[in-house]
Design a protein around this motif. Structure first.
Motif, mmCIF file in Angstrom:
data_model
loop_
_atom_site.group_PDB
_atom_site.id
_atom_site.type_symbol
_atom_site.label_atom_id
_atom_site.label_comp_id
_atom_site.label_asym_id
_atom_site.label_seq_id
_atom_site.Cartn_x
_atom_site.Cartn_y
_atom_site.Cartn_z
ATOM 1 N N UNK A 19 -19.479 100.838 47.433
ATOM 2 C CA UNK A 19 -19.220 100.431 46.901
ATOM 3 C C UNK A 19 -18.328 99.660 47.904
ATOM 4 N N UNK A 20 -17.880 100.569 49.180
ATOM 5 C CA UNK A 20 -16.427 99.982 49.795
ATOM 6 C C UNK A 20 -16.918 101.075 50.772
ATOM 7 N N UNK A 21 -16.741 100.952 52.492
ATOM 8 C CA UNK A 21 -17.200 102.603 53.557
ATOM 9 C C UNK A 21 -16.641 103.293 52.929
ATOM 10 N N UNK A 22 -16.384 104.720 52.901
ATOM 11 C CA UNK A 22 -15.880 105.972 52.945
ATOM 12 C C UNK A 22 -15.635 106.415 54.457
ATOM 13 N N UNK A 23 -14.309 107.126 54.559
ATOM 14 C CA UNK A 23 -14.108 108.167 55.399
ATOM 15 C C UNK A 23 -13.203 109.027 54.539
ATOM 16 N N UNK A 24 -14.147 110.082 54.875
ATOM 17 C CA UNK A 24 -13.726 111.810 54.612
ATOM 18 C C UNK A 24 -13.940 112.326 55.942
ATOM 19 N N UNK A 25 -12.174 112.679 56.586
ATOM 20 C CA UNK A 25 -12.327 112.795 57.895
ATOM 21 C C UNK A 25 -11.851 114.520 57.953
ATOM 22 N N UNK A 26 -12.261 114.606 59.104
ATOM 23 C CA UNK A 26 -11.975 116.107 59.745
ATOM 24 C C UNK A 26 -10.718 116.235 60.287
ATOM 25 N N UNK A 27 -10.366 115.669 59.351
ATOM 26 C CA UNK A 27 -9.102 116.632 59.295
ATOM 27 C C UNK A 27 -7.975 116.468 60.889
ATOM 28 N N UNK A 28 -8.050 115.721 61.680
ATOM 29 C CA UNK A 28 -7.721 115.677 63.165
ATOM 30 C C UNK A 28 -8.470 114.424 64.293
ATOM 31 N N UNK A 29 -7.355 114.941 64.904
ATOM 32 C CA UNK A 29 -8.431 113.478 66.286
ATOM 33 C C UNK A 29 -8.698 114.315 67.107
ATOM 34 N N UNK A 30 -10.246 113.519 67.573
ATOM 35 C CA UNK A 30 -11.336 114.378 68.862
ATOM 36 C C UNK A 30 -11.287 113.441 69.801
ATOM 37 N N UNK A 31 -11.645 113.825 71.135
ATOM 38 C CA UNK A 31 -11.443 112.814 72.210
ATOM 39 C C UNK A 31 -13.207 112.953 71.661
ATOM 40 N N UNK A 32 -13.709 111.417 71.705
ATOM 41 C CA UNK A 32 -14.819 110.765 71.405
ATOM 42 C C UNK A 32 -14.966 109.521 71.489
ATOM 43 N N UNK A 322 -11.898 109.629 48.980
ATOM 44 C CA UNK A 322 -11.278 110.033 50.891
ATOM 45 C C UNK A 322 -10.296 109.346 50.953
ATOM 46 N N UNK A 323 -9.991 109.480 52.654
ATOM 47 C CA UNK A 323 -9.276 108.844 52.784
ATOM 48 C C UNK A 323 -8.645 106.598 53.117
ATOM 49 N N UNK A 324 -7.212 106.016 53.166
ATOM 50 C CA UNK A 324 -8.024 105.047 52.907
ATOM 51 C C UNK A 324 -8.251 104.261 51.947
ATOM 52 N N UNK A 325 -7.998 104.860 50.763
ATOM 53 C CA UNK A 325 -8.229 104.055 48.963
ATOM 54 C C UNK A 325 -7.878 103.053 49.150
ATOM 55 N N UNK A 326 -5.798 103.156 49.830
ATOM 56 C CA UNK A 326 -5.175 101.121 49.723
ATOM 57 C C UNK A 326 -5.859 100.481 50.478
ATOM 58 N N UNK A 327 -6.394 101.062 51.426
ATOM 59 C CA UNK A 327 -7.499 99.621 53.071
ATOM 60 C C UNK A 327 -8.242 99.477 52.617
ATOM 61 N N UNK A 328 -9.355 98.828 51.184
ATOM 62 C CA UNK A 328 -10.335 98.936 51.080
ATOM 63 C C UNK A 328 -11.177 99.520 51.457
ATOM 64 N N UNK A 329 -10.744 100.869 51.758
ATOM 65 C CA UNK A 329 -11.761 101.851 51.429
ATOM 66 C C UNK A 329 -11.676 102.803 50.167
ATOM 67 N N UNK A 330 -13.310 103.761 49.673
ATOM 68 C CA UNK A 330 -13.494 105.332 48.819
ATOM 69 C C UNK A 330 -14.358 104.448 47.165
ATOM 70 N N UNK A 331 -13.995 103.051 47.355
ATOM 71 C CA UNK A 331 -15.378 103.173 46.018
ATOM 72 C C UNK A 331 -16.390 103.892 46.340
ATOM 73 N N UNK A 332 -16.394 104.059 44.769
ATOM 74 C CA UNK A 332 -17.833 105.336 45.104
ATOM 75 C C UNK A 332 -18.660 104.715 43.823
ATOM 76 N N UNK A 333 -19.379 104.159 43.382
ATOM 77 C CA UNK A 333 -20.266 103.724 42.125
ATOM 78 C C UNK A 333 -21.189 104.979 41.609
#
Length: 345
Positions: A19-32, A322-333
């Motif tokens: 229902x929202x974009x979903x961000x399940x992060x890898x836990x770190x910064x990457x060059x890319x 997942x991440x940033x659920x307080x900023x419009x991310x994460x809802x899954x039905x």
């Protein structure tokens, strides 16, 4: 789902839509291309929601459901139900140890460990994998999939197609102009008409471990199934990764109220409208010498475990994962929670 009786386990397939974009992060910064990347399948590079994420969030929400039910909560507290049941492990506060009760629906369903005893989880979660991925095209959004994904999800009778082409199954309403369609930046030709007629979305069924056949259209909304296109296995990952949502954010310096220098960052997410599938394997508690679950009035203990999982999954569409659920991310039905035969939501 039928009663498992003396079966060691029983497996149920769930479908879900973002229902929202979903961000399940890898836990770190990457060059890319982006700083904060999301978790992917190692072999294919296709994004996924790890089973560990689903299990952990489901456990937490199942605990909240019990806390919401005042009568059940107070009943369980009499036998030791406490906050550690949500974690399943011991917490130390000075010289005092707080242990999970080991008797409530949450402890039995998701497992627990104390200094003297432990129990494996009765509900085992697989990763949630992409089944249908939404892409913007010249004729509006379509949902893309491929033979490999459909086969893994238990859907059969999918025809073969060329590497640089796509097919529109019978029963779909989209009509690519001149037999061509763009999937983001990628322009593909429609396969020959005979291939398009070899499969019909209205007839797609999936099976669970007992080979019980169920129609996909009973679980997934018709407006999605009417806009399906199938591309080759080789192209699917490219199309998915080229059409992920990428956002840019910046941290604000609270003293100046302006952007903080060097704090600009980008992150990617699986877009809204993506359809996933995942399995939950329910073990038979009788094989683990479990004769009762506190707060469960049903003699079918497996049914209590299934209901506990469903109570947790039902909150995904409100509280997200997942991440940033307080900023419009994460809802899954989760779409087929209505009953064991699968009801659309």
């Amino acid at each position: 789902m039928s009663d498992c009786g003396n079966k060691v386990y029983e497996q149920k397939k769930y479908f879900a839509i973002a229902l929202d974009p979903i961000h399940i992060g890898t836990g770190g910064y990457r060059i890319g291309r982006v700083d904060n990347t999301i978790v992917r399948e190692p072999a294919t590079g296709i994004p996924k929601i790890p089973g560990t994420t689903i299990e952990g969030v489901c456990r937490s929400y199942a605990f909240l459901r019990i806390m919401e039910n005042g009568k059940l909560r107070e009943e369980l507290k009499k036998s030791g139900f406490n906050q550690q049941c949500a974690k399943g492990k011991v917490k130390k506060e000075g010289d005092r140890k707080i242990e999970p009760c080991g008797k409530c629906p949450v402890c039995i369903t998701f497992g627990y460990t104390t200094d003297t005893r432990s129990l494996q989880a009765m509900a085992l979660f697989s990763d949630a994998r992409v089944l249908f991925f939404p892409v913007a095209t010249m004729i509006g959004p379509v949902w893309v999939t491929c033979p490999m994904i459909l086969k893994d999800a238990g859907i059969k009778d999918i025809p073969k197609l060329g590497d640089n082409s796509f097919i529109v199954p019978e029963g779909c309403e989209i009509k690519p102009p001149d037999g061509k369609l763009n999937f983001g930046w990628l322009l593909l030709n429609q396969d020959n008409k005979d291939s398009n007629k070899e499969t019909n979305v209205d007839n797609w069924v999936y099976s669970e471990d007992d080979d019980q056949k169920k129609k996909l259209k009973d679980a997934i909304r018709e407006e999605i199934l009417k806009r399906i296109t199938i591309v080759s296995d080789n192209l699917f990952a490219t199309i998915v990764n080229s059409n992920l949502e990428v956002r840019t954010s910046v941290a604000i310096d609270p003293e100046r109220g302006a952007a903080e220098e060097g704090a600009l960052f980008t992150y990617e997410a699986i877009p809204r409208g993506t359809v996933f599938w995942f399995d939950v394997t329910y073990q038979n508690p009788r094989f683990y010498q479990i004769d009762s679950i506190n707060g469960c009035n049903n003699t079918d203990l497996k049914r209590c475990i299934i209901e506990t999982v469903k109570s947790g999954l039902s909150l995904f569409e409100c509280l997200g994962l997942g991440g940033m659920s307080s900023r419009g991310f994460g809802r899954l039905r989760v779409l087929n929670l209505g009953d064991d035969d699968g009801n659309k939501k």
